[in-house]
Motif scaffolding. Structure first.
Motif, PDB file in Angstrom:
ATOM      1  N   ASP A 133       0.850  -1.160   0.247  1.00 22.04           N
ATOM      2  CA  ASP A 133       0.013   0.131   0.064  1.00 22.04           C
ATOM      3  C   ASP A 133       0.771   1.239  -0.122  1.00 22.04           C
ATOM      4  O   ASP A 133       1.492   1.604   0.912  1.00 22.04           O
ATOM      5  N   LEU A 134       0.816   1.995  -1.074  1.00 23.82           N
ATOM      6  CA  LEU A 134       1.586   3.154  -1.093  1.00 23.82           C
ATOM      7  C   LEU A 134       0.979   4.583  -0.740  1.00 23.82           C
ATOM      8  O   LEU A 134       0.854   5.598  -1.514  1.00 23.82           O
ATOM      9  N   VAL A 135      -0.007   4.534   0.141  1.00 26.68           N
ATOM     10  CA  VAL A 135      -0.872   5.598   0.487  1.00 26.68           C
ATOM     11  C   VAL A 135      -1.787   5.863  -0.584  1.00 26.68           C
ATOM     12  O   VAL A 135      -2.964   5.618  -0.610  1.00 26.68           O
ATOM     13  N   LEU A 136      -1.543   6.476  -1.896  1.00 28.01           N
ATOM     14  CA  LEU A 136      -2.272   6.892  -2.848  1.00 28.01           C
ATOM     15  C   LEU A 136      -3.070   5.720  -3.536  1.00 28.01           C
ATOM     16  O   LEU A 136      -4.089   5.528  -4.222  1.00 28.01           O
ATOM     17  N   PHE A 137      -2.166   4.621  -3.723  1.00 27.67           N
ATOM     18  CA  PHE A 137      -2.687   3.221  -4.291  1.00 27.67           C
ATOM     19  C   PHE A 137      -1.872   2.218  -3.988  1.00 27.67           C
ATOM     20  O   PHE A 137      -0.755   2.432  -3.376  1.00 27.67           O
ATOM     21  N   SER A 138      -2.296   0.905  -4.415  1.00 26.17           N
ATOM     22  CA  SER A 138      -1.436  -0.181  -4.214  1.00 26.17           C
ATOM     23  C   SER A 138      -0.710  -0.647  -5.150  1.00 26.17           C
ATOM     24  O   SER A 138      -1.126  -0.353  -6.389  1.00 26.17           O
ATOM     25  N   TYR A 139       0.564  -1.396  -5.064  1.00 24.59           N
ATOM     26  CA  TYR A 139       1.388  -1.491  -6.225  1.00 24.59           C
ATOM     27  C   TYR A 139       2.036  -3.077  -6.073  1.00 24.59           C
ATOM     28  O   TYR A 139       2.255  -3.318  -4.699  1.00 24.59           O
ATOM     29  N   PRO A 140       1.968  -3.884  -7.025  1.00 26.73           N
ATOM     30  CA  PRO A 140       2.549  -5.082  -6.746  1.00 26.73           C
ATOM     31  C   PRO A 140       4.231  -5.264  -6.377  1.00 26.73           C
ATOM     32  O   PRO A 140       4.894  -4.393  -6.923  1.00 26.73           O
ATOM     33  N   LEU A 141       4.062  -5.900  -5.084  1.00 25.88           N
ATOM     34  CA  LEU A 141       5.649  -5.738  -4.615  1.00 25.88           C
ATOM     35  C   LEU A 141       6.666  -6.168  -5.604  1.00 25.88           C
ATOM     36  O   LEU A 141       7.541  -5.601  -5.591  1.00 25.88           O
ATOM     37  N   PHE A 142       6.448  -7.141  -6.353  1.00 26.21           N
ATOM     38  CA  PHE A 142       7.333  -7.720  -7.341  1.00 26.21           C
ATOM     39  C   PHE A 142       7.976  -6.643  -8.232  1.00 26.21           C
ATOM     40  O   PHE A 142       8.875  -6.831  -8.593  1.00 26.21           O
ATOM     41  N   ARG A 143       7.072  -5.981  -8.609  1.00 31.15           N
ATOM     42  CA  ARG A 143       7.571  -4.802  -9.553  1.00 31.15           C
ATOM     43  C   ARG A 143       8.091  -3.679  -8.858  1.00 31.15           C
ATOM     44  O   ARG A 143       9.166  -3.041  -9.354  1.00 31.15           O
ATOM     45  N   LEU A 144       7.776  -3.473  -7.536  1.00 34.45           N
ATOM     46  CA  LEU A 144       8.811  -2.521  -6.797  1.00 34.45           C
ATOM     47  C   LEU A 144      10.239  -3.228  -6.744  1.00 34.45           C
ATOM     48  O   LEU A 144      11.270  -2.595  -6.752  1.00 34.45           O
ATOM     49  N   PHE A 145      10.348  -4.730  -6.628  1.00 39.16           N
ATOM     50  CA  PHE A 145      11.420  -5.203  -6.434  1.00 39.16           C
ATOM     51  C   PHE A 145      12.231  -5.160  -7.601  1.00 39.16           C
ATOM     52  O   PHE A 145      13.576  -4.870  -7.829  1.00 39.16           O
TER      53      PHE A 145
END
Lengths: 290, 412
Positions: A133-145
């Motif tokens: 959860d990135l406050v404004l939206f949630s984002y797939p963890l793998f893509r952050l990695f």
């Protein structure tokens, strides 16, 4: 609502762009150093994914694949350079194009023969599954990695090229390989090292993207076209150009479907044409380079 | 695995080549005598099948599956004979190129005198083959995959029998199921090429007819590997459900990313069966759970007929059959039926013999509609569920009985 949409799309663009850098950097370094246009670069990327697939199925460990597959691709890249590309240095660049194009076709056939033509996928490691959860939206963890790894690799390479002894030799060889040779450094070994480095990066990208995307024998052709376009936009042979070009194309891929849904296919090539009209050598290309 | 089937392939290829050489003298004699009638045929006691399929490139896997299906019926189950006539094969690779498909077809019809043409995979290739087959009139065309409905709409030919499906069947019938059971508003997402556009349009037509609303549509270029920004548009549409057409690696990328961005928690994914088929599900994995699709063949279908087919196919090729293998198998069944009905290989008698006939296919009974020679068959609405072994599989939730589809002005 509008703000989080834009923020998310921007993050997508950064992520897609930075991931592409792993592929384009190898392509541009190899050209910058050796004047070799490597059509087999996409195939090395594909092999990274397939080696990753096999390592995961044998060891059951995704992290082992992340380590082993790129090294295997690097080894193969080294063999290709040593035995086939090296004898052709100094010849007409067309020889290299034909040679590496031949490798691309052979590797496509080989992969289809060994792993089959069906679509496969490397499963996401449990540790990186899920979303954040990135406050404004949630984002797939793998893509952050994926984003984190790409940024780290890009920065490390940048530092290495700028600061390390090997980086200095690399840049010197690109500038005037005869002089470097005369000064007692074996340029051929530098070339091999650069080719291996580019192959390892392509292999790494293969494992990473083979996890978030489909793995099939068509993946080499689809990435190589985009990678070439990026390298041409950034300027053939320029490290900075490869990074900036990939970043721009990432943004284009992210915002394209929102603003020009019917033209997403053509945007990349329109951009390439526009850049080449204004700066024929690309954004960071050296117009005097041969 | 394709490698598993290689030894067998080689054997029958060599066998047929030798057989053909042996028979060619007799054929040449007959040709000089100048009277072969309307029928083709590599001799009076043989049935010759020409595969016009991709054996290289992206679709090679589909081509191999179709050949495996045909041979399972004709070689393994019938012992390589139909009504005492030896079955011979010849094959050539179309790649994905329409011009290549047309020239192979021409060669098969004119120099090889085939009785049946099986293929192609791509509708573009089929479009280029059609005029050759229609004008020659010397072979029955068992279309084992090309679903473009326009093959029937524009100048339909009586030699064309679809042993596969048409675009309408794999999209439109799902509309009323979605409207009744899932949502009354959808967003459409599709691979932006002929097949994707047709599926999307045909679904939309049927969905609006059923009283539903299409909120938005999003086309992504064929071969897109990252769908994330398209997915954002889908999410922004606010629809309760999505209908999609994607196939192969596009389907894997789309579905995996759909779920990794959490859209599966906000809307229900539905689609044409190629979106969630036996080929793509292993790669899609848990990301596909709960999604609906429509197709004419489901390997996990609980019927005796299908289970017998799955067992026979797995025993022979060491892999479970997919929809393409089933279409190949049904092409084998159709060839068998045609020769038996006609009592030989006369092309016109075979065409009349096949029209309106019912085949006992693993997908369920299906017959060739007399007016179009398109199949009339059961369509399965499937949902992806967890499989016993830990993976995922399709479970048939409803079977739409004997789905027919429009005639598009064709009246054979």
């Amino acid at each position: 609502m509008v703000l989080d949409g834009i923020a998310k799309t921007a993050l997508l663009g950064v992520e897609m762009g930075m991931t592409l850098v792993l592929v384009t950097v190898g392509l541009t370094l190899i050209f910058g150093m050796m004047d070799v246009i490597n059509f087999a670069h996409g195939s090395l990327y594909m092999l990274g994914a397939y080696f990753g697939l096999t390592v995961v199925s044998v060891t059951g460990n995704w992290w082992a694949a992340l380590l082993i597959a790129p090294l295997l691709v690097g080894l193969l890249g080294g063999l290709i350079e040593y035995f086939s590309i090296r004898p052709l240095y100094g010849r007409n660049p067309l020889y290299h194009i034909l040679l590496t194009f031949g490798f691309a076709i052979m590797l496509h056939g080989l992969v289809t023969e060994i792993w089959g033509g069906q679509v496969q996928n490397i499963s996401t490691p449990a540790l990186l599954d899920g979303s954040v959860d990135l406050v404004l939206f949630s984002y797939p963890l793998f893509r952050l990695f994926l984003l984190g790894v790409s940024i780290a690799v890009t920065a490390a390479l940048w530092l290495a090229i700028r600061q390390s002894d090997f980086g200095i030799v690399m840049r010197a060889s690109a500038h005037d390989s005869e002089m470097v040779n005369a000064l007692g450094t074996d340029v051929k070994r530098v070339f091999t090292a650069v080719f291996v480095l580019g192959s390892v990066l392509a292999g790494l990208a293969g494992v990473l993207l083979g996890t978030s995307q489909a793995v099939d024998p068509g993946m080499a052709a689809s990435i190589i076209i985009q990678a070439f376009a990026i390298v041409v936009i950034g300027g053939l042979g320029s490290y900075r150009g490869a990074v900036v070009g990939a970043f721009i194309v990432g943004m284009l891929n992210a915002f394209g479907p929102t603003f020009a849904p019917q033209f997403t296919d053509a945007l990349l090539y329109l951009l390439m044409a526009a850049v080449l009209l204004v700066k024929p050598a690309g954004l960071f290309g050296n117009p005097e380079a041969t | 695995m394709p490698s598993e089937s290689m030894p067998h392939e080689k054997r029958s290829e060599q066998y047929s080549r030798r057989k053909f050489l042996a028979g060619s003298g007799a054929v040449a004699g007959a040709s000089i005598a100048g009277c072969l009638g309307g029928g083709g045929g590599g001799g009076s006691d043989t049935v010759k099948i020409g595969f016009v399929l991709p054996f290289s490139g992206t679709y090679s896997f589909l081509g191999e599956s179709i050949v495996n299906g045909v041979k399972l019926r004709l070689d393994q189950q019938l012992g390589g004979e139909i009504d005492g006539r030896t079955v011979e094969y010849i094959r050539q690779d179309t790649g994905a190129d329409p011009a290549t498909g047309a020239s192979i077809t021409q060669e098969f019809l004119q120099s090889e005198n085939v009785d049946f043409i099986v293929g192609p995979v791509s509708s573009a290739v089929a479009g280029a083959m059609k005029p050759e087959i229609a004008s020659a009139g010397s072979a029955i065309w068992l279309n084992a995959n090309a679903g473009n409905y326009k093959l029937v709409q524009d100048n339909c030919t009586r030699y064309h029998f679809r042993t596969s499906f048409n675009t309408w069947q794999t999209s439109a019938p799902l509309a009323s199921y979605v409207k009744d059971n899932i949502a009354d508003n959808v967003v459409l997402s599709y691979a932006n090429y002929t097949f994707g556009q047709q599926s999307k349009n045909l679904f939309q037509e049927a969905f609006e007819e059923a009283g539903g609303t299409v909120v938005d549509e999003i086309g992504a270029p064929l071969g897109t590997s990252d769908y994330s920004s398209f997915l954002q548009e889908i999410e922004n549409s606010g629809a309760d459900a999505v209908f999609s057409f994607f196939a192969g690696s596009d389907a894997v990328n789309y579905i995996k990313q759909f779920s990794s961005f959490g859209l599966n928690e906000k809307m229900t994914q539905t689609g044409s069966g190629f979106l969630l088929s036996a080929d793509t599900l292993p790669a899609q994995g848990k990301a596909a759970l709960g999604m609906y699709s429509l197709l004419h063949y489901t390997p996990t279908k609980q019927s005796d007929r299908n289970q017998a087919f799955v067992e026979a196919y797995s025993g022979q090729y060491d892999t479970t059959p997919n929809v393409y293998a089933c279409q190949g198998y049904d092409s084998g069944l159709a060839a068998e039926m045609a020769v038996k009905e006609a009592g030989g290989t006369d092309t016109d008698s075979m065409a009349s013999g096949l029209a309106g006939k019912e085949l006992d296919s693993p997908r369920g009974y299906f017959k060739f509609k007399s007016s179009t020679h398109d199949p009339i068959m059961d369509m399965d609405v499937r949902q992806v569920v967890e499989a016993d072994g830990g993976g995922v599989q399709n479970e048939v939730v409803e079977t739409l009985s004997q789905v027919e589809g429009p005639t598009w002005g064709c009246s054979l």
